[in-house]
Design a protein around this motif. Sequence first.
Motif, PDB file in Angstrom:
ATOM      1  N   ARG A 246      27.418  43.125  38.618  1.00 56.13           N
ATOM      2  CA  ARG A 246      26.478  42.963  39.870  1.00 56.13           C
ATOM      3  C   ARG A 246      25.659  43.913  40.072  1.00 56.13           C
ATOM      4  O   ARG A 246      24.612  43.536  40.452  1.00 56.13           O
ATOM      5  CB  ARG A 246      27.765  43.040  41.053  1.00 56.13           C
TER       6      ARG A 246
ATOM      7  N   ILE B 176      36.900  39.076  44.109  1.00 56.28           N
ATOM      8  CA  ILE B 176      36.096  38.974  45.114  1.00 56.28           C
ATOM      9  C   ILE B 176      34.378  38.864  44.646  1.00 56.28           C
ATOM     10  O   ILE B 176      33.612  38.516  45.476  1.00 56.28           O
ATOM     11  CB  ILE B 176      35.951  40.215  46.286  1.00 56.28           C
ATOM     12  N   HIS B 177      34.317  39.233  43.383  1.00 53.21           N
ATOM     13  CA  HIS B 177      33.073  39.332  42.826  1.00 53.21           C
ATOM     14  C   HIS B 177      32.546  37.981  42.195  1.00 53.21           C
ATOM     15  O   HIS B 177      31.555  37.531  42.068  1.00 53.21           O
ATOM     16  CB  HIS B 177      32.563  40.558  42.149  1.00 53.21           C
ATOM     17  N   ALA B 178      33.545  37.401  41.579  1.00 52.37           N
ATOM     18  CA  ALA B 178      33.194  36.202  40.821  1.00 52.37           C
ATOM     19  C   ALA B 178      34.343  35.338  40.501  1.00 52.37           C
ATOM     20  O   ALA B 178      35.793  35.880  40.631  1.00 52.37           O
ATOM     21  CB  ALA B 178      32.893  36.559  39.516  1.00 52.37           C
ATOM     22  N   THR B 179      34.248  33.917  40.389  1.00 57.65           N
ATOM     23  CA  THR B 179      35.533  33.236  40.036  1.00 57.65           C
ATOM     24  C   THR B 179      35.793  33.529  38.380  1.00 57.65           C
ATOM     25  O   THR B 179      34.848  33.775  37.836  1.00 57.65           O
ATOM     26  CB  THR B 179      34.980  31.632  40.331  1.00 57.65           C
TER      27      THR B 179
ATOM     28  N   TYR C 102      33.523  31.415  36.485  1.00 61.00           N
ATOM     29  CA  TYR C 102      32.340  31.931  36.210  1.00 61.00           C
ATOM     30  C   TYR C 102      32.245  32.834  35.035  1.00 61.00           C
ATOM     31  O   TYR C 102      31.654  33.124  34.088  1.00 61.00           O
ATOM     32  CB  TYR C 102      31.732  32.289  37.500  1.00 61.00           C
TER      33      TYR C 102
ATOM     34  N   TYR D 188      24.032  41.073  47.978  1.00 63.99           N
ATOM     35  CA  TYR D 188      25.398  41.986  47.487  1.00 63.99           C
ATOM     36  C   TYR D 188      26.396  41.994  48.607  1.00 63.99           C
ATOM     37  O   TYR D 188      27.300  41.964  48.363  1.00 63.99           O
ATOM     38  CB  TYR D 188      24.632  43.424  47.037  1.00 63.99           C
TER      39      TYR D 188
ATOM     40  N   VAL E  49      34.717  41.184  52.718  1.00 62.26           N
ATOM     41  CA  VAL E  49      35.549  40.229  52.099  1.00 62.26           C
ATOM     42  C   VAL E  49      37.031  40.171  53.073  1.00 62.26           C
ATOM     43  O   VAL E  49      37.869  41.038  52.665  1.00 62.26           O
ATOM     44  CB  VAL E  49      35.879  40.171  51.010  1.00 62.26           C
TER      45      VAL E  49
ATOM     46  N   LEU F  11      39.246  43.387  52.035  1.00 60.48           N
ATOM     47  CA  LEU F  11      39.641  43.623  50.407  1.00 60.48           C
ATOM     48  C   LEU F  11      38.745  44.350  49.851  1.00 60.48           C
ATOM     49  O   LEU F  11      38.898  44.963  48.697  1.00 60.48           O
ATOM     50  CB  LEU F  11      39.583  42.386  49.819  1.00 60.48           C
TER      51      LEU F  11
ATOM     52  N   LEU G  60      29.277  45.992  47.795  1.00 56.07           N
ATOM     53  CA  LEU G  60      28.104  46.218  46.971  1.00 56.07           C
ATOM     54  C   LEU G  60      26.933  46.832  47.810  1.00 56.07           C
ATOM     55  O   LEU G  60      26.236  45.640  48.324  1.00 56.07           O
ATOM     56  CB  LEU G  60      28.255  45.400  45.860  1.00 56.07           C
TER      57      LEU G  60
ATOM     58  N   SER H  55      25.726  35.019  45.260  1.00 57.77           N
ATOM     59  CA  SER H  55      26.020  36.077  44.216  1.00 57.77           C
ATOM     60  C   SER H  55      25.845  34.955  43.054  1.00 57.77           C
ATOM     61  O   SER H  55      25.640  33.858  43.048  1.00 57.77           O
ATOM     62  CB  SER H  55      27.487  36.501  44.037  1.00 57.77           C
ATOM     63  N   PRO H  56      25.787  35.671  41.897  1.00 59.13           N
ATOM     64  CA  PRO H  56      25.467  34.935  40.682  1.00 59.13           C
ATOM     65  C   PRO H  56      26.481  34.083  40.329  1.00 59.13           C
ATOM     66  O   PRO H  56      26.449  32.826  40.026  1.00 59.13           O
ATOM     67  CB  PRO H  56      25.435  35.803  39.280  1.00 59.13           C
ATOM     68  N   SER H  57      27.823  34.278  40.801  1.00 60.57           N
ATOM     69  CA  SER H  57      28.970  33.216  40.593  1.00 60.57           C
ATOM     70  C   SER H  57      28.764  32.155  41.491  1.00 60.57           C
ATOM     71  O   SER H  57      29.168  31.070  41.156  1.00 60.57           O
ATOM     72  CB  SER H  57      30.254  34.199  41.116  1.00 60.57           C
ATOM     73  N   GLU H  58      28.288  32.432  42.801  1.00 59.64           N
ATOM     74  CA  GLU H  58      28.168  31.375  43.867  1.00 59.64           C
ATOM     75  C   GLU H  58      27.045  30.297  43.248  1.00 59.64           C
ATOM     76  O   GLU H  58      26.931  29.214  43.357  1.00 59.64           O
ATOM     77  CB  GLU H  58      27.953  31.700  45.037  1.00 59.64           C
TER      78      GLU H  58
ATOM     79  N   PHE I 275      26.180  29.992  40.057  1.00 58.59           N
ATOM     80  CA  PHE I 275      26.771  29.244  39.016  1.00 58.59           C
ATOM     81  C   PHE I 275      27.560  28.055  39.355  1.00 58.59           C
ATOM     82  O   PHE I 275      27.190  26.719  38.884  1.00 58.59           O
ATOM     83  CB  PHE I 275      27.610  30.042  38.311  1.00 58.59           C
ATOM     84  N   HIS I 276      28.221  28.169  40.588  1.00 60.83           N
ATOM     85  CA  HIS I 276      29.043  26.776  41.138  1.00 60.83           C
ATOM     86  C   HIS I 276      28.034  25.882  41.723  1.00 60.83           C
ATOM     87  O   HIS I 276      28.389  24.691  41.831  1.00 60.83           O
ATOM     88  CB  HIS I 276      30.004  27.425  41.907  1.00 60.83           C
TER      89      HIS I 276
END
Lengths: 290, 799
Positions: A189, A261-264, A267, B704, B708, B716, B724, B783-786, B788-789
């Motif tokens: 990240r 919490i940072h990525a699925t 992904y 960042y 959560v 969390l 971050l 985020s990059p993950s989001e 991506f989805h």
Amino acid sequence: MKPPPFDYHAPRTVGEALEVLADAGPEGKVLAGGQSLIPLMNMRLAAPARLVDINRIGALDTVTADARGVRVGALARHATVERSAAVAERQPLLRQALRHVAHPVIRNRGTVVGSIVHADPAAELPAVLALLGGTVRLARHGAPEREVPAAEFFLGPLESALQPGELAVSAFFPALPPGSGTAFCEIARRHGDFALAGVAALVTLDDDLRITTAKVACIGVGPVPVVVDVSAECARRPAASAASPAVAAAVRDRVEPEDDIHATAEYRRHLTGVLAERALRLAAERASHG
Amino acid sequence: MTTSLFGERVQRLEDPRLLTGNGRYLDDLGRDALAAAFVRSPHAHARIREINVDRALDVPGIVAIYTWEDLPERIGEPLPLLIPHPALTHGRTARPLAKDVVRHVGEPVVMVVARDRYAAEDACDRIEVEYEPLPAVVGIENAVRGEHLVHPDVPGNVGAHLVQEVPSADGRSAAEMIEAAPHRLEFRLDIERSASMPLEGRGVYARWDPDDGSLRVYSSTQTSTSVRMAIAAKLGLPLPKVEVIAPDVGGGFGVKIMHPWPEEVLIPWAARTLGREIKWTEDRREHFISSAHERGQVQYVRVGFDDDGRILGLDVTFLHDHGAYTPYGIIVPIITSTQLLGPYKPGAYRVEFSSVYTNTVIVTPYRGAGRPQGVFCMERTMDRIAAYLGKDRTEVRAANFIQPDEFPYDHRLTFQDGRPLIYDSGNYPEALRMLKELIGWDEFAKERERAAAEGRRIGIGIGCYVEGTGVGPYEGGHVQVTSDGRVHVSTGLTSQGQGHQTAFAQIAATELGVPIERVSVVTGDTRRFGYAVGTFASRAAVMSGNAIALACRKVREKALRIAADALEADPGDLTITDGIVHVKGNPSASIPLSTVAVLANPLRYAFDEEAKRATQFATAASDDKPPVAEGEEPGLEGRDYYSPVRSTFAYGMHAAIVETDPETAEIKVLRYAVVHDCGRLINPMIVDGQIHGGVAQGIGGALYERMVYDEHGQLLNASFMDFLMPYATEVPRVETAHLETPSPLNPLGIKGAGEAGVIPVSAVIASAIEDAEGIPIMKMPISPSELFHLRRTASARVG
């Protein structure tokens, strides 16, 4: 964020350290670079009753590199190994991986063996050891040293074959075979964070620059580093085509990432495939220029 | 030479001290003090059944353990609701230690005082609290569903509900205007929680002087004067017997304007009760779970507009999550609802919000204070309109701007200070022109093509905002010239690293005509200045800057009067340069300010050579007049206050170019440009620094940072490993340009700059990612993950 009380030992020799560790049993914990242990203690997530600080044992502060490979003593810092030209010559993957380990100030304190013993599946060095088929040398008071292969050393997240009373005195990384290349690709990240996904690759070519073996080790996508042999998928193809959708798919199928919490997980699986392609391409390129 | 230092890039006077480790932060003080630590609730919502401290009593070094039952009535009652508002019909505040029920993870339950923090934490570990867990309310939408309640007497968890409506010029409502508009859009936006997260957490150090019956408290606060009043009231002490000092403070960003925190009451009380010095230094986990958070809104937008993109009617309904209690009132959603309008003038506007309780950490202002949410709403709306009409995004904005000749511009709304929302000055079209030039807006299409040819994906985004700065009610300044020629400036508001010692010294040096090296500035020390409000809302420069300038003018006038007597000249013919008063055009007829200071204070006793000159046999004073003339005071000093009729309105426009990785969905900010107007600049370097830091914080909020919480109300990511914040490696170089439209509202013509950098960043980055990807970005952070989805969903929709 203050640790609970603990006894502190600062032995000067390995023998002395082993005696204290034998006496302490499950209550003992070794302090080397302290980059994981001290925060865990401050947050009271770990509360060892007896801390054995090995920082005064000069005999463990060693790095040797020869034709067989690289042996790193328990006190060798990441930064020392990262900067060693002899290490880079015998096993370039170490430097490639170490550049992804946190930040320079952490690498100045943290140790290679400490990171391996900590056995965090998201860390770089366990994957390097696993990919290269290295070993960890464990010592115990009143017993001969034992050499544990990586495949048997990492048992689960933060769980290794190291027994109470034992001290990991060194780790051994086999030298790069002829005609081989390595690479380490990861995505975090932020610069220096634990990776969302990371892949170490080792590719060996024959004299016609065709792939004979290709392997990757993936981090953060399973309880231990996940080593995937993709030699079959590469099927003696030329170096330039080391990376292919089939290879990426084979790697994706083998990993078991989890949501956090940072990525699925999805992904992470995707990223691992992308990074496997990138790392294999780079490793093959280096092998062909080797 | 001491020509005007106002407007110069003077190096920060405080930096050598701070950068060489000579700062004195809270934890640097009170080395021998006892330490306090707290047992905090591990549950988001629970009834306290029993507290058993027996096992903690034999921890070596333990001094005292307090639960709610041990507190006297005045200390144990709920903490004040600082800013009441008629719409806050169900305001609730916490007690310093929980009584019966805890309402968020981290709420303090037991206070332990011990020899040191180690022993205090050991004791905390051994205290057994038996809880009966209750259902936790987490998330805005769960809160409004009202299935479970945070406070049993607050139905639907709604603490406040407020509607403001401004009809069109011809009296039509926003709903009517939207209905009648040629085009209409309706959508939802989400923005997540973040927090101030200063490098130094909170901290309190108190020492009771039993002989003097007085209390001195150091607190890492943004308002020492108000903390002082709260402590005096809570402890029942006469105000003159309480001193509160904000030492060096390692960042505040809003979280330290909240007060009195439980610890700010409990530590002084325990110090007095035990007769011992006590210090509490917050650790990072405590900061995450017991200090304040912010952001966190769900917004529903309806907008009607014409073919040019001009907004005819705008209707925004939003839900604001204020956490478990409302000690700071509803300032944040009020700011969102009013500052949302930015530089634009919609035909008609209606805004409605509900501020709701959840079993999470309280929400109070964090740098930007509700504006980032409002700007996100408005700027996403502008981009949606542009996309709908197929127009350039800057054209749509320009079509909605308030024009330079329309100032003062009255929005016909009530602002956060309870006063009308009237913009004082600005030039929005010029700022937009400058920004487009700075970032290369019109040439970007070519840049995009070039990148695409290399397989790279880039996008450009924009965001505009207006920020009400320098809110009242007042600040004051005191300026004293001593007989050594030094100038001592003090003001009551506090500093958290902004560079006040430099900026205020520049003002004083300029006003008085003295070298800046002779000026020293003290802030946030109630021993020096007892009247103040605090440092927040980009107000320090406007409020204290002007107060100090006014105080300096009093001193200058007095100095010229005394010097005129001594030089037998007319005060109007005198000027001060380099600390020397002289007759204009005749430098030889002069007298140093130090001597003027001596003369200003008639003495009986000589204690040094300078003082001799002011003693009773040394002066040639008239026998008929008293040594201190009627209406005069001894000494060369002045005090004055600045209290504005209303806020000044700074503004800015940001643009960014981002790159998104087609394979990995990584997001990188390639360029970031800022055009900023905060009126006259006192020190452009400090303003640039404020903007750089603000943008960095904004990048954090955009890409960042998030809090959560799981469904049980557990945070969390309550550590810097998982929360971050951007490193230097994640923050782009910030390119800045300034416009200087003076404020007509204050003597110096300045506006605030402290929050400028952070406000539009989420809107700008969303705009740029949307431009790169062609996918609507309706939630931030991303985020990059989001991403991506989002790509997956978008391609599935297309496919």
